[in-house]
Design a protein around this motif. Structure first.
Motif, PDB file in Angstrom:
ATOM      1  N   LYS A  90       3.593   4.015   4.521  1.00 16.21           N
ATOM      2  CA  LYS A  90       4.548   5.114   4.695  1.00 16.21           C
ATOM      3  C   LYS A  90       4.393   6.151   3.581  1.00 16.21           C
ATOM      4  O   LYS A  90       4.391   7.350   3.834  1.00 16.21           O
ATOM      5  CB  LYS A  90       5.969   4.567   4.714  1.00 16.21           C
ATOM      6  CG  LYS A  90       6.279   3.693   5.930  1.00 16.21           C
ATOM      7  CD  LYS A  90       7.698   3.114   5.840  1.00 16.21           C
ATOM      8  CE  LYS A  90       7.997   2.202   7.018  1.00 16.21           C
ATOM      9  NZ  LYS A  90       9.348   1.576   6.914  1.00 16.21           N
ATOM     10  N   ILE A  91       4.287   5.669   2.351  1.00 12.96           N
ATOM     11  CA  ILE A  91       4.174   6.577   1.208  1.00 12.96           C
ATOM     12  C   ILE A  91       2.895   7.409   1.304  1.00 12.96           C
ATOM     13  O   ILE A  91       2.871   8.587   0.931  1.00 12.96           O
ATOM     14  CB  ILE A  91       4.197   5.770  -0.110  1.00 12.96           C
ATOM     15  CG1 ILE A  91       5.552   5.073  -0.276  1.00 12.96           C
ATOM     16  CG2 ILE A  91       3.910   6.680  -1.310  1.00 12.96           C
ATOM     17  CD1 ILE A  91       5.615   4.124  -1.457  1.00 12.96           C
ATOM     18  N   SER A 133      -0.071  -2.880   2.948  1.00  9.98           N
ATOM     19  CA  SER A 133       1.358  -2.833   2.647  1.00  9.98           C
ATOM     20  C   SER A 133       2.070  -1.814   3.538  1.00  9.98           C
ATOM     21  O   SER A 133       1.696  -0.640   3.576  1.00  9.98           O
ATOM     22  CB  SER A 133       1.554  -2.464   1.173  1.00  9.98           C
ATOM     23  OG  SER A 133       2.862  -2.014   0.927  1.00  9.98           O
ATOM     24  N   GLN A 134       3.087  -2.244   4.252  1.00  8.22           N
ATOM     25  CA  GLN A 134       3.839  -1.350   5.131  1.00  8.22           C
ATOM     26  C   GLN A 134       4.516  -0.235   4.347  1.00  8.22           C
ATOM     27  O   GLN A 134       4.564   0.919   4.781  1.00  8.22           O
ATOM     28  CB  GLN A 134       4.877  -2.144   5.933  1.00  8.22           C
ATOM     29  CG  GLN A 134       4.270  -3.065   6.976  1.00  8.22           C
ATOM     30  CD  GLN A 134       3.443  -2.298   7.999  1.00  8.22           C
ATOM     31  OE1 GLN A 134       3.902  -1.306   8.582  1.00  8.22           O
ATOM     32  NE2 GLN A 134       2.215  -2.751   8.213  1.00  8.22           N
ATOM     33  N   GLU A 135       5.036  -0.594   3.190  1.00  8.10           N
ATOM     34  CA  GLU A 135       5.688   0.415   2.346  1.00  8.10           C
ATOM     35  C   GLU A 135       4.682   1.462   1.891  1.00  8.10           C
ATOM     36  O   GLU A 135       4.960   2.671   1.944  1.00  8.10           O
ATOM     37  CB  GLU A 135       6.324  -0.264   1.133  1.00  8.10           C
ATOM     38  CG  GLU A 135       7.021   0.719   0.195  1.00  8.10           C
ATOM     39  CD  GLU A 135       7.602   0.039  -1.031  1.00  8.10           C
ATOM     40  OE1 GLU A 135       8.165   0.757  -1.874  1.00  8.10           O
ATOM     41  OE2 GLU A 135       7.485  -1.194  -1.152  1.00  8.10           O
ATOM     42  N   ARG A 136       3.515   1.003   1.474  1.00 12.37           N
ATOM     43  CA  ARG A 136       2.505   1.945   0.994  1.00 12.37           C
ATOM     44  C   ARG A 136       1.920   2.776   2.130  1.00 12.37           C
ATOM     45  O   ARG A 136       1.529   3.929   1.923  1.00 12.37           O
ATOM     46  CB  ARG A 136       1.404   1.192   0.239  1.00 12.37           C
ATOM     47  CG  ARG A 136       1.893   0.614  -1.082  1.00 12.37           C
ATOM     48  CD  ARG A 136       0.762   0.116  -1.958  1.00 12.37           C
ATOM     49  NE  ARG A 136       1.266  -0.231  -3.283  1.00 12.37           N
ATOM     50  CZ  ARG A 136       0.503  -0.365  -4.368  1.00 12.37           C
ATOM     51  NH1 ARG A 136      -0.805  -0.182  -4.282  1.00 12.37           N
ATOM     52  NH2 ARG A 136       1.037  -0.683  -5.529  1.00 12.37           N
ATOM     53  N   ASN A 156      -2.886  -2.938  -2.146  1.00 15.12           N
ATOM     54  CA  ASN A 156      -2.163  -3.338  -3.367  1.00 15.12           C
ATOM     55  C   ASN A 156      -3.060  -3.453  -4.597  1.00 15.12           C
ATOM     56  O   ASN A 156      -2.903  -4.351  -5.430  1.00 15.12           O
ATOM     57  CB  ASN A 156      -1.395  -4.639  -3.146  1.00 15.12           C
ATOM     58  CG  ASN A 156      -0.228  -4.456  -2.202  1.00 15.12           C
ATOM     59  OD1 ASN A 156       0.546  -3.506  -2.317  1.00 15.12           O
ATOM     60  ND2 ASN A 156      -0.108  -5.357  -1.225  1.00 15.12           N
TER      61      ASN A 156
END
Length: 364
Positions: free
Chosen positions: A168-169, A163-166, A310
């Protein structure tokens, strides 16, 4: 369902008192009190253990061996059904029944160093008394369970496809994992050099997998033999380091509570080496401290990989659960590595004292 299972073991359901037992996350467990005695009944989690028959086969082989070479050893083998089977199957569900050991108890966390000592001694003893047993005669119940090279590859794939969002996080956690990548590199080198001897290894050395005596607190035996298979000593020692040293476990979200207890480290060393000193080759003894880095890093790697994918493996209660677990283990790894020189000094001083004590005994 339980009625049918108990009948397979010759027990009458209406004459039994049945209650949930323990807080294990993998298998479902009950305590059964019958006229003939007390038992532990487990339903095997086939999502984790795809071939429960392999577990039964391994346990039977070890029992036969120990009955011959070390009959006095307390080996908690499962009972057989009335038809002589080590596991009962019904509609693709698998169950096994163990005798309940009187005057025994388990703890879920190490609260004092003495508990770590007795646990380490029991796990060391288990491997030692099986030293002449061919580990390759055992089935592998979870393939690649502690294969750090594979876990590193899975992490690399998660960086590419996760996941690209994860991504970053989890930037801090990812950078820390990459900083400690030398641990995976060293494991690969150790295998190439044949520096680790394959032994019968427990692979799940949490403190609640050791029975302690109610009166004395002395270790009685190891339990939960599902993951007993060929492996390396760094798995067993490393998992003790990972789960005993800190007063809080991998679910702790307050990272400032994570610490390394040096007295517990010494207790693990003393207990395990009292049993395994003559079995470990010199190179393996040099890797005693590394074993903790090996297991802590691998667990951090697995949590973080699952987060980036995920959450497809570990059960989670919220979206950041696996990331929090990864940060927890990374924090423990940092604290552990900072203590490395102190660990070396602890071992050096203990070995010096041991040598002096041995010299006195010989001279007398």
């Amino acid at each position: 369902m339980i009625e049918k299972v108990l009948k397979a073991y010759g027990l009458e359901y209406l004459e039994c008192e049945i209650e949930p037992f323990g807080n294990g996350l993998i298998n479902q467990t009950w305590k059964v009190s019958a006229k003939s005695g007390k038992y532990i009944l487990q339903k095997v989690n086939t999502n984790v253990f795809h071939s429960p028959q392999d577990i039964a086969s391994n346990t039977l082989k070890i029992k036969k061996y120990l009955d011959r070479v070390s009959p006095q050893y307390l080996f908690i083998a499962p009972a057989t059904t009335t038809t002589g089977l080590g596991v009962f199957e019904d509609n693709e569900a698998f169950y096994r029944l163990f005798p309940f050991v009187a005057d025994s108890f388990t703890v879920d966390a190490v609260t004092e160093a003495n508990q770590a000592y007795h646990a380490a001694k029991q796990f060391g003893k288990f491997t030692r008394i099986l030293e002449a047993f061919n580990p390759h005669d055992l089935k592998v119940t979870i393939p690649d369970f502690h294969n750090l090279s594979l876990r590193a590859e899975q992490f690399t794939l998660a960086l590419e496809n996760g996941s690209q969002e994860r991504l970053k996080i989890a930037k801090w956690a990812i950078s820390q994992i990459e900083t400690f990548s030398w641990i995976a590199d060293q494991f690969k080198e150790l295998l190439q050099e044949n520096s680790l001897k394959t032994r019968v290894t427990h692979h799940d050395t949490k403190i609640n997998n050791v029975l302690l005596h109610v009166g004395s607190g002395i270790g009685l035996s190891v339990i939960d033999l599902d993951t007993v298979m060929p492996g390396y000593f760094i798995s067993d020692v490393g998992d003790m380091m990972r789960t005993y040293l800190s007063p809080v476990n991998e679910e702790e979200t307050s990272l400032d509570k994570i610490m390394v207890r040096h007295d517990v480290f010494l207790a693990i060393y003393k207990g395990y080496m009292e049993e395994m000193r003559r079995s470990l080759i010199f190179r393996e003894q040099e890797l005693f401290i590394y074993s903790g880095q090996f297991m802590i890093y691998m667990q951090a790697l697995r949590f973080l990989t699952d987060y980036l994918n995920n959450d497809i493996y570990y059960p989670v209660s919220h979206g950041e659960h696996n990331l929090m677990r990864a940060k927890n283990q990374i924090t423990l790894l940092i604290a552990y590595t900072k203590s490395e020189e102190y660990f070396k000094q602890i071992i050096k001083e203990y070995e010096a004292d041991l040598e002096i004590s041995s010299s006195k005994i010989i001279s007398n």
